[in-house]
Design a protein around this motif. Sequence first.
Motif, PDB file in Angstrom:
ATOM      1  N   LEU A 169       0.681  -1.300  -0.102  1.00  0.00           N
ATOM      2  CA  LEU A 169       0.087   0.027   0.026  1.00  0.00           C
ATOM      3  C   LEU A 169       0.916   1.103   0.062  1.00  0.00           C
ATOM      4  O   LEU A 169       0.483   2.282  -0.947  1.00  0.00           O
ATOM      5  CB  LEU A 169      -1.010  -0.079   1.261  1.00  0.00           C
ATOM      6  N   ILE A 187      -1.371   2.766  -9.340  1.00  0.00           N
ATOM      7  CA  ILE A 187      -1.834   1.486  -9.143  1.00  0.00           C
ATOM      8  C   ILE A 187      -1.775   0.678 -10.463  1.00  0.00           C
ATOM      9  O   ILE A 187      -2.417   1.038 -11.426  1.00  0.00           O
ATOM     10  CB  ILE A 187      -3.175   1.570  -8.347  1.00  0.00           C
ATOM     11  N   ASP A 242      -1.185  -4.962  -8.746  1.00  0.00           N
ATOM     12  CA  ASP A 242      -1.465  -4.699  -7.271  1.00  0.00           C
ATOM     13  C   ASP A 242      -2.660  -5.370  -6.974  1.00  0.00           C
ATOM     14  O   ASP A 242      -2.919  -5.876  -5.897  1.00  0.00           O
ATOM     15  CB  ASP A 242      -1.298  -3.268  -7.016  1.00  0.00           C
ATOM     16  N   VAL A 251      -6.161  -9.749  -4.056  1.00  0.00           N
ATOM     17  CA  VAL A 251      -4.839  -9.197  -3.541  1.00  0.00           C
ATOM     18  C   VAL A 251      -3.878 -10.270  -3.401  1.00  0.00           C
ATOM     19  O   VAL A 251      -4.063 -11.284  -2.536  1.00  0.00           O
ATOM     20  CB  VAL A 251      -5.085  -8.153  -2.448  1.00  0.00           C
ATOM     21  N   GLU A 288      -0.864  -8.984   2.510  1.00  0.00           N
ATOM     22  CA  GLU A 288      -0.935  -7.480   2.350  1.00  0.00           C
ATOM     23  C   GLU A 288      -2.062  -6.736   3.102  1.00  0.00           C
ATOM     24  O   GLU A 288      -2.978  -6.380   2.595  1.00  0.00           O
ATOM     25  CB  GLU A 288      -0.870  -6.929   1.054  1.00  0.00           C
ATOM     26  N   LEU A 308      -3.313  -3.118   2.613  1.00  0.00           N
ATOM     27  CA  LEU A 308      -3.970  -2.897   1.325  1.00  0.00           C
ATOM     28  C   LEU A 308      -5.405  -3.376   1.261  1.00  0.00           C
ATOM     29  O   LEU A 308      -6.485  -2.680   0.931  1.00  0.00           O
ATOM     30  CB  LEU A 308      -3.096  -3.342   0.050  1.00  0.00           C
ATOM     31  N   LYS A 324      -7.753  -0.987   3.117  1.00  0.00           N
ATOM     32  CA  LYS A 324      -7.841  -0.019   2.533  1.00  0.00           C
ATOM     33  C   LYS A 324      -8.772  -0.250   1.334  1.00  0.00           C
ATOM     34  O   LYS A 324      -9.834   0.922   1.113  1.00  0.00           O
ATOM     35  CB  LYS A 324      -6.571   0.639   1.700  1.00  0.00           C
TER      36      LYS A 324
END
Lengths: 227, 242, 220, 252, 252
Positions: free
Chosen positions: B3, B12, B71, B198, B202, B205, B208
């Motif tokens: 992130l 991104i 990502d 993802v 992570e 991320l 988020k």
Amino acid sequence: MGLELDFSVVLERWRALLDGAALTLQLAFIAVICGAAIGVFGAIGRRGGNALVERLCGAYVEAIRNTPLLVQIFLVYFGLSSLGLKFSAFTVAAVALTINVGAYTTEIMRAGFDSIHKGQIEAAEGLGLSRAQIYWHVIIWPGIERVYPALTSQFVLLMLASSVTSQISAEELTAVANYIQSETYRSFETYIVVAFIYIALSFVMRFGFWLLGLALFPRRRRLGTPL
Amino acid sequence: DLLDNIMAAKKIRIATDLAIPPSGMMDASMKPTGSDVDTAELLAKDLGLEIEWVQTTGATRIPNLQTNKADVVISTLSVTPERAKVIDFTDPYAALESVVGGLKSIEVKDWDGLKGKTIAVSRGTTQDTALTNRAKDGGGFEVARYDDDATMVTAAVTGQADFIATSGTIVNQIGVKNPARPFEPKVLITTFNLAMGVKKGEPHLVAKLNEWIATNIANGKLNAIYKKYHGTDLPENMRGAS
Amino acid sequence: MGGDLNINHLLFLAHGALWTVGLSAIALVGGGTFGFLVALGRVSSSRAVRLLAASYVQLIQGTPLLVIMFLSFFGLAAIGFNISPLLAAGASMTIFVAAYLGEIWRGCIEAVPKQQWEAAEGLALSRGQRMIKVILPQAIRIATPPTVGFMVQIIKNTSLASVVGFVELTRSGQIINNSLFEPFIIYSIIAVVYFSLCYPLSRLSRRLERTALQKKPALA
Amino acid sequence: MNAHSAPPAAAAPVVALRNVHKSFGPLKVLDGVSFTVPRGEVMVLIGRSGSGKSTALRCIDRFETIDNGEIEVCGRRVDDARLDVRALRQDVGIVFQSYNLFPHLTIEENITLAPHSVKKVPKAEARALAAKVLAQVGLEEKLHAYPEQLSGGQQQRAAIARSLAMQPKVMLFDEVTSALDPELTGEVLKVIEALATEGMTMVLVTHEMSFARGIADQVVFMHKGKVHEAGSADILSSPSTPELAQFVGTGL
Amino acid sequence: MNAHSAPPAAAAPVVALRNVHKSFGPLKVLDGVSFTVPRGEVMVLIGRSGSGKSTALRCIDRFETIDNGEIEVCGRRVDDARLDVRALRQDVGIVFQSYNLFPHLTIEENITLAPHSVKKVPKAEARALAAKVLAQVGLEEKLHAYPEQLSGGQQQRAAIARSLAMQPKVMLFDEVTSALDPELTGEVLKVIEALATEGMTMVLVTHEMSFARGIADQVVFMHKGKVHEAGSADILSSPSTPELAQFVGTGL
Ligand SMILES: Nc1ncnc2c1ncn2[C@@H]1O[C@H](COP(=O)(O)OP(=O)(O)OP(=O)(O)O)[C@@H](O)[C@H]1O
Ligand SMILES: Nc1ncnc2c1ncn2[C@@H]1O[C@H](COP(=O)(O)OP(=O)(O)OP(=O)(O)O)[C@@H](O)[C@H]1O
Ligand SMILES: [Mg+2]
Ligand SMILES: [Mg+2]
């Protein structure tokens, strides 16, 4: 990298992989047999006298050799169904592969037949053999013998290329692989396993053709000259 | 931390398959469009990031994540426990209602009506898994698997397939392409949650993204995108308050 | 969805076709260079090198290009080499083409009569000099027609680069078809484009073969 | 134009060329060639390279069609477009310089192929025939060998045996020894001599003058597509044209 | 085992084989062959096909390694595994039956290739050399022709010139005329004769008995891998073994 390989998920689907490999071999087997037959007649057509037949065989060979197999498969599959003819994916895959390999085989066999020395043909003519007999005894078999390695390679290539028939719902090896990998998201493992299976299949095929060569060409066996 | 890297780069990398309408496709001027594309664009705008599209095919969506070539994957990923072992999923941002569609002229009301029929699906999709399991448990029908939705639809349009398992949106499209063969939804399979994918490990991320998804479900923006491309609202339990 | 086929679609296809040509060129250059080494390896005086080259050829020729593509793009990334799709497509085409061209060229090197090797040896030329000054110039003449012929395969095989995210001719056709659902028109267009790229090469290869054949009696 | 109508008289020549013309494009190769070979006789055709000897021989077995003139073989008009070529070739055996055995077949298979598939001789009978003709050329023990296992001389003898197995009425030989070394040449010439003794009608092209002298009932010297001099073998010792004199001088 | 240690004495033979043995698998091809060729002498090797002549020649230039025995060429032990093969080949010129000119190079390039790339002779000098050796074989005007533009005899002479350009101390010829017709054979033999007159040491395999008679200082008759009879050219006229007698009888 945090990528850990775990083959168990893939390997526990061995039955599906085996079925896929079997279907791949089955498709290759049918296409090789029928394609070889097309090749013999195509090659004779390309050599023999009649200008129209020569043109037709030439057009067939060029059209197939210069376009991708995938496109050919789509055109056959959807073409037939648009005409209201509905066949199973397996049938269509086998037909399309046959048409494809037939063109390559035609070309290879033509080269083999052309390599037969004129003197051989004249000797056969001098003995009073008919055209068909000359083709059979003096041109076809020795001609195939000369290009046998090229034919073998082409057939192995066909087996590998048969993977695109997964696109029209033939459940061959690549299709199974795609299924497994999208079910498990274990792409690496799947592709590595599948690569090994394909390599094994191509070894099996080469070995099979080597054995067949021994049976078809007894002289090679007796004199020990490799093909 | 991924992130942080993304925010630092102000860029991104989003992987999507542009050959699976109506989620990812090209419009008449060959610009990426579709519900997943719009979702991604909205996400990037809200986070103040620039998008770098990573073209994928069905088979390469996950490797793209695993090998750090993208990502986030936003490409009709439906959530299953099996898959969750390999990548991390966000909360669902949409749902896909899968149905078995069939020719209008053939009378089928329920699963029993499908006995003896052949149903086309897109290989390896959750519909495929569902139907395959059902067929194994005595469902009495055959499954024909195509490599992607487009080939499956082409099979339906040209007459190779009389039944297809996919989203209701696609089922309705067939009659548009070939008026001689109108299709309609026959049996509901189930509704699958679609989530973003993802790489494993992570959490920031994912957090988020989850936060963004919650906001945009609540404000109805995700529902609007969905409705624009799929013609229906998101399922009730996912719809926002707007 | 899509609507009707328009100029944008055709431009998109043309763009894809350009990539097909570009990838083919990369494959030919990369595969040619590496294939040359493979061919030399196959006729090397060292048994180990010969074996290595032979295993390479066997391995690659037994694996579908699609799998090679996949493994080289994601496989390399997995062990830490994050390469672009272009590099990956180039690398896997190189790996694939090298195996085939290497094998074709080995045949051509071996087709140079043994007496030519011996004559060069008898003149005290070193192994390198024999190869460069005597054998290769003759092998190249024999190798031209099959090499041009193989380029047709390369062109068609670039379609598999879609797996690494490459939008070349076939993939761009698929993308268009998936929004238009006009398989006939689109695949026919693709077929025609491939044909017009490949057919001239097929013809050229055939012509070269014929001239090579006609030259043979004069050389004997 | 009485083709096919006259039945072959017993005394009619086995091979007759009458004023035969043949060109390859602009190149006149046979320019009015005439000769006849009576039953049981041996004719030797000599001449420099390019004089048309092979072409003449090939015309007799209809490997070339002629432009003009008449060729009659065993009562058949070879120049007739409607000729049954395969029937002609059952009467005529031809052997070339390059032996042209079929490399993928054993010697026995080489020999039985034509009798079995053309004349429908049963397999067993054809095999007996093969043994017989191979004995005739002194190769009985090579029945199951492949051509490449034989020396050049043996291959050429096997090729002759293959022709003999069709029991032809006339045999044509085109420089059958020129690919062989002197020792092997000897073997093959012995076989041809034996055939002559048994009364086989033969036309042979050869460069072996001493052999020609020994075997020929008739010698034809070709020069620039024409029969330049012809007669008994004596013409080799006392040629009457300067061309033959020169040829015999160099040819020896 | 005094290889390399003794410097070549002036009187030492240029080529010496001592009890050389060589087999190809089970086949014994050289079975204790010994002979010596002094400087400036011409040795002719004769014998039937398969008797081992070519093999003997090829062993001298290390195209084959031997199983047993000694070979000494220009003071070098050829049987030594550590031999500098390329240095040996600078002293030895070898010409085969099939001329083996490099088809992609002109005659001049064929000739200058080795001197320039092996001996580092500058280009201009190598060209002058090419002109010289071509004159020696009577082909000065073919400098810029490609091999396929030459007749067989001319190609063979060019191949000899190519070897000569390396200024070897000894020349080996393996049936250099057997692919040629009599007229072309004559051309090549004349070149070899001239070399003999100039004092070149030579070993040659030939079937031309009359030529052997005229040129040989020494004749070696090989039979079944052994030196069966050896001596001056006189042995060809009065052989003392029945095998040579038979060979000379048929070989002529
Ligand atoms: N098929 C052909 N096409 C064109 N020219 C031909 C053909 N066959 C033969 N010729 C030419 O016809 C001429 C006579 O050839 P032919 O083979 O009859 O000569 P020959 O007397 O048998 O000579 P040789 O002793 O060299 O065999 C030659 O100049 C030859 O080049
Ligand atoms: N590389 C090889 N491998 C196996 N056998 C060989 C090889 N080279 C030669 N021979 C065999 O060795 C024997 C002698 O051959 P060589 O060539 O020395 O005979 P030659 O006297 O030169 O005969 P020719 O007059 O036919 O040239 C022959 O039986 C040949 O078949
Ligand atoms: Mg002739
Ligand atoms: Mg020899």
